[in-house]
Motif scaffolding. Sequence first.
Motif, PDB file in Angstrom:
ATOM      1  N   ASP A   1       0.810  -1.216   0.000  1.00  0.00           N
ATOM      2  CA  ASP A   1       0.000   0.000   0.000  1.00  0.00           C
ATOM      3  C   ASP A   1       0.845   1.269   0.000  1.00  0.00           C
ATOM      4  O   ASP A   1       0.340   2.341  -0.341  1.00  0.00           O
TER       5      ASP A   1
ATOM      6  N   LEU B   1       1.026   1.696  -3.703  1.00  0.00           N
ATOM      7  CA  LEU B   1      -0.291   2.018  -4.248  1.00  0.00           C
ATOM      8  C   LEU B   1      -0.791   3.365  -3.740  1.00  0.00           C
ATOM      9  O   LEU B   1      -1.485   4.096  -4.455  1.00  0.00           O
TER      10      LEU B   1
ATOM     11  N   ALA C   1      -2.156   6.335  -6.050  1.00  0.00           N
ATOM     12  CA  ALA C   1      -3.509   6.857  -5.872  1.00  0.00           C
ATOM     13  C   ALA C   1      -3.503   8.349  -5.583  1.00  0.00           C
ATOM     14  O   ALA C   1      -4.319   9.108  -6.131  1.00  0.00           O
TER      15      ALA C   1
ATOM     16  N   ALA D   1     -11.201   3.182   1.189  1.00  0.00           N
ATOM     17  CA  ALA D   1     -10.329   2.011   1.304  1.00  0.00           C
ATOM     18  C   ALA D   1     -11.096   0.919   2.025  1.00  0.00           C
ATOM     19  O   ALA D   1     -11.215   0.931   3.251  1.00  0.00           O
TER      20      ALA D   1
ATOM     21  N   ASN E   1     -12.430   3.745  -5.406  1.00  0.00           N
ATOM     22  CA  ASN E   1     -12.220   2.673  -4.433  1.00  0.00           C
ATOM     23  C   ASN E   1     -10.921   1.940  -4.715  1.00  0.00           C
ATOM     24  O   ASN E   1     -10.580   1.697  -5.862  1.00  0.00           O
ATOM     25  N   ILE E   2     -10.200   1.640  -3.654  1.00  0.00           N
ATOM     26  CA  ILE E   2      -9.125   0.653  -3.723  1.00  0.00           C
ATOM     27  C   ILE E   2      -9.493  -0.392  -2.697  1.00  0.00           C
ATOM     28  O   ILE E   2      -9.606  -0.094  -1.512  1.00  0.00           O
TER      29      ILE E   2
ATOM     30  N   ALA F   1     -11.625   2.781  -9.992  1.00  0.00           N
ATOM     31  CA  ALA F   1     -10.980   1.764  -9.157  1.00  0.00           C
ATOM     32  C   ALA F   1      -9.490   1.741  -9.473  1.00  0.00           C
ATOM     33  O   ALA F   1      -9.094   1.775 -10.644  1.00  0.00           O
ATOM     34  N   LEU F   2      -8.692   1.710  -8.427  1.00  0.00           N
ATOM     35  CA  LEU F   2      -7.261   1.530  -8.597  1.00  0.00           C
ATOM     36  C   LEU F   2      -6.922   0.169  -8.012  1.00  0.00           C
ATOM     37  O   LEU F   2      -7.315  -0.148  -6.893  1.00  0.00           O
ATOM     38  N   ASN F   3      -6.234  -0.641  -8.790  1.00  0.00           N
ATOM     39  CA  ASN F   3      -6.072  -2.044  -8.427  1.00  0.00           C
ATOM     40  C   ASN F   3      -4.611  -2.469  -8.487  1.00  0.00           C
ATOM     41  O   ASN F   3      -3.787  -1.864  -9.175  1.00  0.00           O
ATOM     42  N   TYR F   4      -4.318  -3.556  -7.760  1.00  0.00           N
ATOM     43  CA  TYR F   4      -2.975  -4.105  -7.703  1.00  0.00           C
ATOM     44  C   TYR F   4      -2.672  -4.900  -8.959  1.00  0.00           C
ATOM     45  O   TYR F   4      -3.508  -5.670  -9.436  1.00  0.00           O
TER      46      TYR F   4
ATOM     47  N   ALA G   1       0.420  -1.339 -11.087  1.00  0.00           N
ATOM     48  CA  ALA G   1      -0.941  -1.060 -10.629  1.00  0.00           C
ATOM     49  C   ALA G   1      -1.748  -0.562 -11.822  1.00  0.00           C
ATOM     50  O   ALA G   1      -1.189  -0.059 -12.802  1.00  0.00           O
TER      51      ALA G   1
END
Length: 383
Positions: free
Chosen positions: A153, A156, A160, A232, A256-257, A278-281, A364
């Motif tokens: 995180d 990330l 973000a 989060a 959203n993450i 959405a922000l994603n791994y 990401a």
Amino acid sequence: MSPSLKKLPCLLVTFCFTSLGSLAYAAPINVVKIGFAAPLTGPSAPNGEDVMHGVMLAIEEANAQKIKLDGKVTEFKLIAEDDAADPKTATTVAQRLIDAKVSVVIGHYNSGTSIPASRLYAGAGIPQISPSATNPTLTNQGFKSVFRVLNSDATLGRYAGSFIVKDLKAKKIAVIDDRTAYGQGLADAVAQFIGKSKGNIAVREFTNDKATDFSALLTRCKAAKVDLIFFAGLDYQAAPMAKQIRNLGLKAAFLNIGDLPNENFVKLSGHAAEGVYALNYGLPLSYMPKGATFDKKLKAKFGHGVLQFSPFAYDATWTAITAMKQANSSNPKQYLPALHAIQFEGITGKISFDAKGDLNHAAASVFQFKHGVWNTLAIKRSE
């Protein structure tokens, strides 16, 4: 005595020697237990099952290869435990896996369960590879047995914060978390980088991971006239939050993450999914060279494809098995050095670890749900 009766003892002896000979030449089997822990009940059960499916597929494929360790054909056996996304249950589960003498643990799913469990695994000398726990604390404890196959995180949060301020150009921002180790840690990281990007956090609030009514929180956001709400937390809370944002008439963008993008969120949120970011791994499944094939295999075996973290779980399992193959041993003391030095091309990309056990060169992805589909907006990579 008839001729047939005279021959009977010889026939019996011949049979016995044949049976013993078959047993003597049977290949010895080496059973290697692979531990797994995630929430398999409760609201996060679909996520836990998604991760477990990745592990199961990797084990099935490994067993089909008849891999030999120390001269013996190896049968990998899954030992799965339900930690219910609860930190206290996680430590009980961890001790059970240790007592079962597993050679590795794939998990846990949540940061809040992975962190307390990691102390037990480290004490027992058992490697732990998480496919989904992202709180930086997990790998900052100094344990040489802890790894993760996706970005933390801290990384990330930087992505973000920059995206919110520089790309979305948000002026007044609300940051909300679910008060789990995962959610709070991620929200704090995002808030930190919003500040570094000279963004304005007008509301900093939290809920809990059981809540479904966010009207009081969102009313405060409306009063503050925020133009972006960042949450989060996981999809089962992000969906009702998205609905309530729309019902209250907020014009703010919603980012959203957690575990988006996925179809579960779309199903739960309905029309409110439109426009959500959405922000994603990691990379999108469509960007993974073997992603489509993996998704097809999952659908054929389990009836549905990737929810989110199953490719990471598959890679985590194969990372452990590959290290065992390189060391010719399932003994953690023997294969742990190979795990630290691993260079492995997985479904999600290249797997290699830094000194702490974090993934090198983690990626990401940024998405937006528009016109009924999740659209990839950007890919971000660490240097």
